[in-house]
Design an enzyme around this catalytic site. Sequence first.
Site, PDB file in Angstrom:
ATOM      1  N   GLY A  48       1.698   6.092  -5.196  1.00 14.28           N
ATOM      2  CA  GLY A  48       2.681   6.004  -4.119  1.00 14.28           C
ATOM      3  C   GLY A  48       4.012   6.494  -4.678  1.00 14.28           C
ATOM      4  O   GLY A  48       4.451   6.046  -5.739  1.00 14.28           O
ATOM      5  N   ALA A  49       4.654   7.398  -3.920  1.00 10.09           N
ATOM      6  CA  ALA A  49       5.816   8.107  -4.472  1.00 10.09           C
ATOM      7  C   ALA A  49       6.939   7.186  -4.950  1.00 10.09           C
ATOM      8  O   ALA A  49       7.411   7.312  -6.094  1.00 10.09           O
ATOM      9  CB  ALA A  49       6.319   9.121  -3.451  1.00 10.09           C
ATOM     10  N   GLN A 192      -7.399   4.601  -0.355  1.00 12.14           N
ATOM     11  CA  GLN A 192      -6.140   3.845  -0.414  1.00 12.14           C
ATOM     12  C   GLN A 192      -5.843   3.136   0.918  1.00 12.14           C
ATOM     13  O   GLN A 192      -5.291   2.039   0.934  1.00 12.14           O
ATOM     14  CB  GLN A 192      -4.969   4.798  -0.770  1.00 12.14           C
ATOM     15  CG  GLN A 192      -4.969   5.294  -2.202  1.00 12.14           C
ATOM     16  CD  GLN A 192      -5.632   6.648  -2.324  1.00 12.14           C
ATOM     17  OE1 GLN A 192      -6.675   6.882  -1.730  1.00 12.14           O
ATOM     18  NE2 GLN A 192      -5.051   7.537  -3.098  1.00 12.14           N
ATOM     19  N   ASP A 233       5.496  12.449  -0.221  1.00 10.64           N
ATOM     20  CA  ASP A 233       5.575  12.563  -1.684  1.00 10.64           C
ATOM     21  C   ASP A 233       6.678  13.527  -2.111  1.00 10.64           C
ATOM     22  O   ASP A 233       7.187  13.426  -3.225  1.00 10.64           O
ATOM     23  CB  ASP A 233       4.226  13.016  -2.253  1.00 10.64           C
ATOM     24  CG  ASP A 233       3.233  11.868  -2.163  1.00 10.64           C
ATOM     25  OD1 ASP A 233       2.611  11.719  -1.093  1.00 10.64           O
ATOM     26  OD2 ASP A 233       3.137  11.101  -3.131  1.00 10.64           O
ATOM     27  N   ASN A 243       2.323  15.095   1.811  1.00 10.89           N
ATOM     28  CA  ASN A 243       1.815  13.717   1.808  1.00 10.89           C
ATOM     29  C   ASN A 243       0.305  13.785   1.595  1.00 10.89           C
ATOM     30  O   ASN A 243      -0.287  14.865   1.505  1.00 10.89           O
ATOM     31  CB  ASN A 243       2.172  13.009   3.120  1.00 10.89           C
ATOM     32  CG  ASN A 243       1.897  11.514   3.058  1.00 10.89           C
ATOM     33  OD1 ASN A 243       2.374  10.829   2.144  1.00 10.89           O
ATOM     34  ND2 ASN A 243       1.107  10.993   3.965  1.00 10.89           N
TER      35      ASN A 243
HETATM   36  O1  MRU Z   1      -2.346   9.735  -4.258  1.00  5.85           O
HETATM   37  P1  MRU Z   1      -1.418   8.633  -3.822  1.00  5.85           P
HETATM   38  O2  MRU Z   1      -2.149   7.401  -3.445  1.00  5.85           O
HETATM   39  O3  MRU Z   1      -0.302   8.393  -4.814  1.00  5.85           O
HETATM   40  O4  MRU Z   1      -0.756   9.199  -2.486  1.00  5.85           O
HETATM   41  C1  MRU Z   1       0.206   8.409  -1.860  1.00  5.85           C
HETATM   42  C2  MRU Z   1       0.706   8.989  -0.594  1.00  5.85           C
HETATM   43  O5  MRU Z   1       0.373  10.084  -0.208  1.00  5.85           O
HETATM   44  C3  MRU Z   1       1.756   8.196   0.122  1.00  5.85           C
HETATM   45  O6  MRU Z   1       1.672   8.416   1.503  1.00  5.85           O
HETATM   46  C4  MRU Z   1       3.152   8.638  -0.372  1.00  5.85           C
HETATM   47  O7  MRU Z   1       3.214   8.601  -1.770  1.00  5.85           O
HETATM   48  C5  MRU Z   1       4.220   7.786   0.192  1.00  5.85           C
HETATM   49  S1  MRU Z   1       4.143   6.124  -0.464  1.00  5.85           S
HETATM   50  C6  MRU Z   1       5.400   5.259   0.263  1.00  5.85           C
END
Ligand code: MRU
Length: 344
Positions: A48-49, A192, A233, A243
């Site tokens: 998550g970013a 997720q 992201d 994203n």
């Molecule tokens: O691969 P991930 O689980 O890190 O991907 C996360 C996402 O795409 C989320 O939508 C993004 O990071 C926003 S989290 C607030």
Amino acid sequence: MVRALHWINDSSLLRLIDQTRLPEAEVYLDITTVDALVQAIKDLAVRGAPALGAVGALGVVVAMEQGRREGWTAQRLADEVDRVRRARPTAVNLAWGVDQVWPLADQGIPAVLARAEEIVVEDEAANRRLSALGADWILARTGKQKVRVITHCNTGALATTAWGTAYGIIHELHDRGALELVYADETRPLLQGARLTSWELVQDGIPHVVEADGAASSTILRGLVDVAIIGADRIAANGDSANKVGSVALALAAARAGIPFVVAAPSSTLDLSTASGEDIEIELRDEGEVLNLGGVRTTPVEAVGFNPAFDVTPHDLISAIVTEFGVVEPDRDPEPRLLARISG
Ligand code: MRU
């Protein structure tokens, strides 16, 4: 509220909840080395970013502590910090977090740690603010008392330092009595949405259903939702937003159905130095994540996997980008400098 990460001062370590084990088990990883941190990031134990932004900043402290214990040269320390910075390429927050604190390294570990802890606090405040702004905008735009929402991936407390982004808006709508139902996409490849978003929604008592990613565009076209809300992201200077893979399908369907498509992120996700989505590096993950299911091969041995972790939604498909500083409407106002208004 569960915390994805926190710094344990007494033992100088970074504690992460292992998100690959949820919801079956609440297991914590105590991180004291750069190797362990980079592995945890690559494995999506922390993800998550905005969470990656905080981990980037605290990761510099991990590296400095390890360097102190092991007598690293300045060059070795810089190289190890760079490994943290590059552990995953798409979420700009990771590099942003490192860059926020690394210039303070000359002042020693306490100065770096203090700024990293500030980032943790600031992220929660930003998420709460953008959630209120996002909920206001959605209720005004849809004109509805109660909305049905579709969301993709996990953007809650686990993906941030606390509260969440797109999830934060959903939580805010729920708290205002303005939420009817959430469709939570399961999210490939590590589920997720099914594992983490559903777990958070259950804990917060928010009514929801989990659906396959492939169901999302039809759910929208059938008129079952009033708004799509996702995180980001990396948001490029023209508003193109990266994203979790599958997001752009929601945007295309939302445009066709005439419902708003909202991107919610703290300003640390804005990357004004990247001109457009074409310049955003999309992480390609191991093909095994799509060729296998639960560790069992589900595809012919000859099959080759293609596993991009993210996609880019063009700005003209985005109705609103919400940060803690405000809302812009890229589909109505394609002025390339518009993001400066919400970048702080
Ligand atoms: O691969 P991930 O689980 O890190 O991907 C996360 C996402 O795409 C989320 O939508 C993004 O990071 C926003 S989290 C607030």
